[in-house]
Design an enzyme around this catalytic site. Structure first.
Site, PDB file in Angstrom:
ATOM      1  N   SER A  65       0.840  -1.191   0.000  1.00  0.00           N
ATOM      2  CA  SER A  65       0.000   0.000   0.000  1.00  0.00           C
ATOM      3  C   SER A  65       0.874   1.239   0.000  1.00  0.00           C
ATOM      4  CB  SER A  65      -0.879   0.013   1.242  1.00  0.00           C
ATOM      5  OG  SER A  65      -0.039   0.225   2.364  1.00  0.00           O
ATOM      6  N   LYS A  66       0.257   2.303  -0.440  1.00  0.00           N
ATOM      7  CA  LYS A  66       0.964   3.566  -0.586  1.00  0.00           C
ATOM      8  C   LYS A  66       1.629   4.022   0.706  1.00  0.00           C
ATOM      9  CE  LYS A  66      -2.453   5.065  -3.577  1.00  0.00           C
ATOM     10  NZ  LYS A  66      -3.552   5.894  -3.885  1.00  0.00           N
ATOM     11  N   ARG A  67       1.038   3.649   1.824  1.00  0.00           N
ATOM     12  CA  ARG A  67       1.582   4.136   3.084  1.00  0.00           C
ATOM     13  C   ARG A  67       2.910   3.482   3.461  1.00  0.00           C
ATOM     14  NH1 ARG A  67      -1.869   2.896   7.063  1.00  0.00           N
ATOM     15  NH2 ARG A  67      -3.273   1.964   5.554  1.00  0.00           N
ATOM     16  N   LYS A  68       3.103   2.235   3.022  1.00  0.00           N
ATOM     17  CA  LYS A  68       4.304   1.505   3.449  1.00  0.00           C
ATOM     18  C   LYS A  68       5.418   1.484   2.392  1.00  0.00           C
ATOM     19  CE  LYS A  68       2.358  -0.456   7.243  1.00  0.00           C
ATOM     20  NZ  LYS A  68       1.263  -1.396   7.191  1.00  0.00           N
TER      21      LYS A  68
END
Ligand code: GLU
Length: 457
Positions: free
Chosen positions: A243-246
């Protein structure tokens, strides 16, 4: 003949790295079998289109050398084909018109939820007579076309996951044609894969739940099924879905950071597949030779950007200086003269892990430091002595610089490491740099001495 495809939706910033991974597998499988790899832009969800996305996706695929073997196509330009085929399904009784309003559908769903039932279309419009349907269409009533899911079970074979069976009762009467006259993914993907003679549908595992609907459509049309290969979803090191966050998820981000396409593709080759000899570094040709879709594991491989960075460094080290110089030159456009790059490469090739890192080691050649990572006020005398000794040097070589300064260190009773650290900071402003004597040769005597003088002030 083997024909594969990817069907990216232009609904994001660029090509998602998950799609880049499936693109690699599709491209590889087609090329291994002397087949063809196709790109089909799935732009049927008009509400989610992102301007410029299609162009960036195609550009990124080209940058990775994953170009299609035939001109790419767009589903939005094939509407009449979908209309023709969906009509066939209506005629055969496999699909029906539905005029239900969003409000009605919502109410039905809420009611079913309240009764703890699976929310499904209640087939309210299935019983409409052909005459009534005709009149309502002529009156311009908004409508969709739904698939009439038959009773029974649906089974299909997946190369990685084996046989998968699902009870048709769990499938909704899926919309095939939307009220904006665009097809849904399910209708368009089946028609196009059939008409484009796709033999292997290699795509991410997240599409397994959709596949029974597709299989039913193939049966309704009387078409032969392609081979299904659902590839594992890449995961973050903590095993969560990428995911974009990680992790940055857009392929072009990695290029902009100075990762090499060949290193990224090599790393992807190791996702869910292993080299028979356990090798980690292998060329794309070797991958094409050895890869087989049946060897892909179903367990979600971890996309570890630290490992990718290591691998990228290995690729940088394997490159000849000439090729690396050219890549660095074009990566930084006009920032560095080719001449300077060629001089610096031998000093940094072993150290950099991405093209971008070249800048961290080299920017001091472009301009004198404006700040120092270490305070030099206690080293003024030492620096002044360095200037005197270096000034006397006629032959400005790395060896002479080194010997002169080591002699000075002995005279002054300071350690070499202390002296050279002060010198390094004075010349570059930084604690970590390429070998300093060699760097001073590239900078030239006048500039080097001028920088040390500045540092004494
Ligand atoms: N548009 C889908 C995607 O972005 C395509 C799925 C498929 O390959 O059928 O992954």
């Amino acid at each position: 003949m083997v024909r594969t495809r990817i069907a990216p939706s232009p609904t994001g910033e660029d090509l998602h790295i998950g799609n880049l991974y499936t693109a690699l597998l599709n491209w590889t499988w087609a090329h291994k079998n002397n087949g063809a790899f196709i790109i089909r832009i799935e732009d049927t969800d008009r509400t989610r289109l992102v301007p410029g996305s299609e162009e960036r996706i195609l550009k990124t695929l080209a940058a990775f050398g994953l170009s299609p073997d035939e001109p790419f196509c767009r589903q939005s330009e094939r509407l009449s084909i979908y209309h023709e085929y969906v009509e066939q399904l209506v005629d055969k009784g496999h699909a029906y018109y539905c005029f239900c309003t969003p409000e009605r559908l919502d109410a039905v769903r809420k009611e079913q939820m309240a009764q703890k039932k699976q929310p499904k279309y209640d087939r309210h419009c299935l019983s409409l007579s052909p005459q009534e349907v005709k009149e309502r269409i002529e009156r311009g009533e908004p409508h969709v076309i739904r698939m009439k899911i038959p009773e029974g079970k649906t089974t299909f074979h997946d190369v990685i996951h084996g046989d998968i069976t699902i009870d048709n009762a769990t499938i909704d009467d899926t919309v095939l044609l939307k009220s904006d006259t665009f097809p849904t993914y399910h209708l368009a993907v089946v028609i196009d894969d059939h008409l484009m003679n796709i033999t292997h549908v290699i795509r991410a595992e997240e599409w397994i739940p959709s596949t029974p609907k597709h299989v039913l459509l193939y049966h309704m049309f009387g078409w032969q099924l392609p081979v299904f290969v659902h590839t594992p979803i890449l995961r973050n090191p903590d095993k969560s879905k990428l995911s974009k966050r990680k992790n940055p998820v857009w392929s072009s981000w990695y290029l902009a950071e100075g990762y090499l396409p060949e290193a990224i593709l090599n790393y992807f080759g190791l996702m869910g597949w292993s080299h028979p000899e356990g090798k980690e570094i292998f060329s794309r040709d070797e991958f094409v030779r050895l890869f087989d879709i049946k060897d892909v594991h179903s367990v979600g491989p971890v996309f570890d950007s630290a490992k990718l960075t290591w691998m990228n460094g290995e690729y940088i080290r394997m490159m000849d200086a000439e090729t690396l110089s050219k890549k660095i030159h074009s990566f930084f456009t006009d920032r560095y003269a080719m001449e300077l790059i060629k001089q610096v490469i031998p000093l940094v090739q072993e150290r950099i892990k991405t093209l971008k890192e070249f800048d961290a080691y080299t920017s001091f050649f472009l301009s004198a430091p404006s700040t120092y990572e270490q305070d030099l006020s206690a080293q003024r005398d030492l620096l002044t002595s360095m200037v005197e000794h270096l000034d006397n040097l006629t032959d400005w070589t790395a060896q002479n610089i080194g010997e002169t300064l080591e002699k000075l260190a002995r005279e002054k009773g300071v350690s070499n490491s202390k002296l050279f650290m002060a010198l390094r900071i004075a010349i570059t402003g930084k604690k970590i740099t390429p070998p300093i004597n060699e760097s001073m040769v590239i900078l030239g005597k006048a500039e080097s001495i001028a920088r040390i003088k500045t540092a004494t002030k």
